[in-house]
Design a protein around this motif. Structure first.
Motif, PDB file in Angstrom:
ATOM      1  N   MET A   1       1.278  -1.358   0.467  1.00  0.00           N
ATOM      2  CA  MET A   1      -0.182   0.131  -0.006  1.00  0.00           C
ATOM      3  C   MET A   1       0.846   0.939  -0.613  1.00  0.00           C
ATOM      4  N   ASP A   2       0.270   2.526  -0.666  1.00  0.00           N
ATOM      5  CA  ASP A   2       1.261   3.632  -1.433  1.00  0.00           C
ATOM      6  C   ASP A   2       1.208   4.043   0.654  1.00  0.00           C
ATOM      7  N   PRO A   3       2.289   4.824   1.155  1.00  0.00           N
ATOM      8  CA  PRO A   3       2.723   4.628   2.602  1.00  0.00           C
ATOM      9  C   PRO A   3       2.760   6.400   2.390  1.00  0.00           C
ATOM     10  N   ARG A   4       1.248   7.167   1.726  1.00  0.00           N
ATOM     11  CA  ARG A   4       0.641   8.823   1.746  1.00  0.00           C
ATOM     12  C   ARG A   4      -0.746   8.088   2.209  1.00  0.00           C
ATOM     13  N   ARG A   5      -1.416   6.798   2.339  1.00  0.00           N
ATOM     14  CA  ARG A   5      -2.359   6.043   2.092  1.00  0.00           C
ATOM     15  C   ARG A   5      -2.153   5.587   3.746  1.00  0.00           C
ATOM     16  N   ARG A   6      -3.684   5.748   4.687  1.00  0.00           N
ATOM     17  CA  ARG A   6      -4.052   4.579   5.288  1.00  0.00           C
ATOM     18  C   ARG A   6      -5.464   3.994   5.411  1.00  0.00           C
ATOM     19  N   ARG A   7      -5.471   2.553   5.825  1.00  0.00           N
ATOM     20  CA  ARG A   7      -6.760   2.479   5.514  1.00  0.00           C
ATOM     21  C   ARG A   7      -6.995   1.628   6.808  1.00  0.00           C
ATOM     22  N   HIS A   8      -8.195   1.337   7.156  1.00  0.00           N
ATOM     23  CA  HIS A   8      -9.331   1.612   8.030  1.00  0.00           C
ATOM     24  C   HIS A   8     -10.190   0.139   7.696  1.00  0.00           C
ATOM     25  N   ASP A   9     -10.377  -0.776   8.443  1.00  0.00           N
ATOM     26  CA  ASP A   9     -11.491  -1.573   8.746  1.00  0.00           C
ATOM     27  C   ASP A   9     -12.154  -0.978   9.617  1.00  0.00           C
ATOM     28  N   LEU A  10     -13.788  -1.590   9.098  1.00  0.00           N
ATOM     29  CA  LEU A  10     -15.085  -1.080  10.328  1.00  0.00           C
ATOM     30  C   LEU A  10     -15.956  -2.067  10.441  1.00  0.00           C
ATOM     31  N   LEU A  11     -16.733  -1.962  11.506  1.00  0.00           N
ATOM     32  CA  LEU A  11     -17.802  -2.475  10.927  1.00  0.00           C
ATOM     33  C   LEU A  11     -18.894  -1.650  12.117  1.00  0.00           C
ATOM     34  N   VAL A  12     -20.453  -0.777  11.300  1.00  0.00           N
ATOM     35  CA  VAL A  12     -21.331   0.092  11.579  1.00  0.00           C
ATOM     36  C   VAL A  12     -22.347  -1.267  12.932  1.00  0.00           C
ATOM     37  N   ARG A  13     -22.146  -1.071  13.648  1.00  0.00           N
ATOM     38  CA  ARG A  13     -23.249  -1.524  14.879  1.00  0.00           C
ATOM     39  C   ARG A  13     -23.776  -1.485  15.805  1.00  0.00           C
ATOM     40  N   PRO A  14     -24.492  -1.042  16.680  1.00  0.00           N
ATOM     41  CA  PRO A  14     -24.129  -0.650  17.976  1.00  0.00           C
ATOM     42  C   PRO A  14     -23.436  -2.170  19.159  1.00  0.00           C
ATOM     43  N   ALA A  15     -23.472  -2.264  20.143  1.00  0.00           N
ATOM     44  CA  ALA A  15     -22.534  -2.977  21.197  1.00  0.00           C
ATOM     45  C   ALA A  15     -23.485  -4.550  21.645  1.00  0.00           C
ATOM     46  N   GLY A  16     -23.025  -5.460  20.763  1.00  0.00           N
ATOM     47  CA  GLY A  16     -24.303  -6.010  21.447  1.00  0.00           C
ATOM     48  C   GLY A  16     -25.658  -6.521  20.595  1.00  0.00           C
ATOM     49  N   ALA A  17     -25.554  -5.647  19.770  1.00  0.00           N
ATOM     50  CA  ALA A  17     -26.721  -5.832  18.463  1.00  0.00           C
ATOM     51  C   ALA A  17     -26.163  -7.171  17.545  1.00  0.00           C
ATOM     52  N   ARG A  18     -28.093  -7.975  17.071  1.00  0.00           N
ATOM     53  CA  ARG A  18     -27.432  -9.464  16.829  1.00  0.00           C
ATOM     54  C   ARG A  18     -27.415  -9.190  14.991  1.00  0.00           C
ATOM     55  N   GLU A  19     -28.534  -8.140  14.752  1.00  0.00           N
ATOM     56  CA  GLU A  19     -28.952  -6.871  13.466  1.00  0.00           C
ATOM     57  C   GLU A  19     -27.562  -6.785  13.109  1.00  0.00           C
ATOM     58  N   GLN A  20     -27.356  -6.364  11.444  1.00  0.00           N
ATOM     59  CA  GLN A  20     -26.722  -4.879  11.167  1.00  0.00           C
ATOM     60  C   GLN A  20     -27.714  -3.758  10.458  1.00  0.00           C
ATOM     61  N   ARG A  21     -28.316  -4.244  10.831  1.00  0.00           N
ATOM     62  CA  ARG A  21     -30.010  -3.182   9.535  1.00  0.00           C
ATOM     63  C   ARG A  21     -30.152  -2.449  10.803  1.00  0.00           C
ATOM     64  N   GLY A  22     -30.142  -1.028  10.002  1.00  0.00           N
ATOM     65  CA  GLY A  22     -31.209  -0.314  11.127  1.00  0.00           C
ATOM     66  C   GLY A  22     -30.033   0.937  11.446  1.00  0.00           C
TER      67      GLY A  22
END
Length: 76
Positions: free
Chosen positions: A1-22
């Motif tokens: 990867m280009d040293p001028r770039r940074r990668r961010h991996d993320l998952l959006v959902r509240p802690a403990g939530a079973r579903e990822q929707r909404g």
């Protein structure tokens, strides 16, 4: 990867939530300009449901719906 770039991996959902929707999160990530941010190879504005909030103090802000993301941003 280009040293001028940074990668961010993320998952959006509240802690403990079973579903990822909404659920949403606001993400602020370091970037020299909003156009330097990518989700894979795609600008976030082209990703379904992602909204650009603004650019402030060398950080781009986005509203992200539930899901998994691999974002990169240019730092210099």
């Amino acid at each position: 990867m280009d040293p001028r770039r940074r990668r961010h991996d993320l998952l959006v959902r509240p802690a403990g939530a079973r579903e990822q929707r909404g659920h949403e999160a606001t993400l602020r990530l370091p970037a020299v300009w909003a156009d330097s941010v990518r989700e894979g190879r795609t600008p976030p504005a082209r990703v379904d449901g992602v909204r650009f909030v603004g650019m402030r103090t060398a950080a781009a802000a986005y509203r992200l719906p539930s899901g998994s993301y691999r974002l990169t941003s240019r730092l210099r």
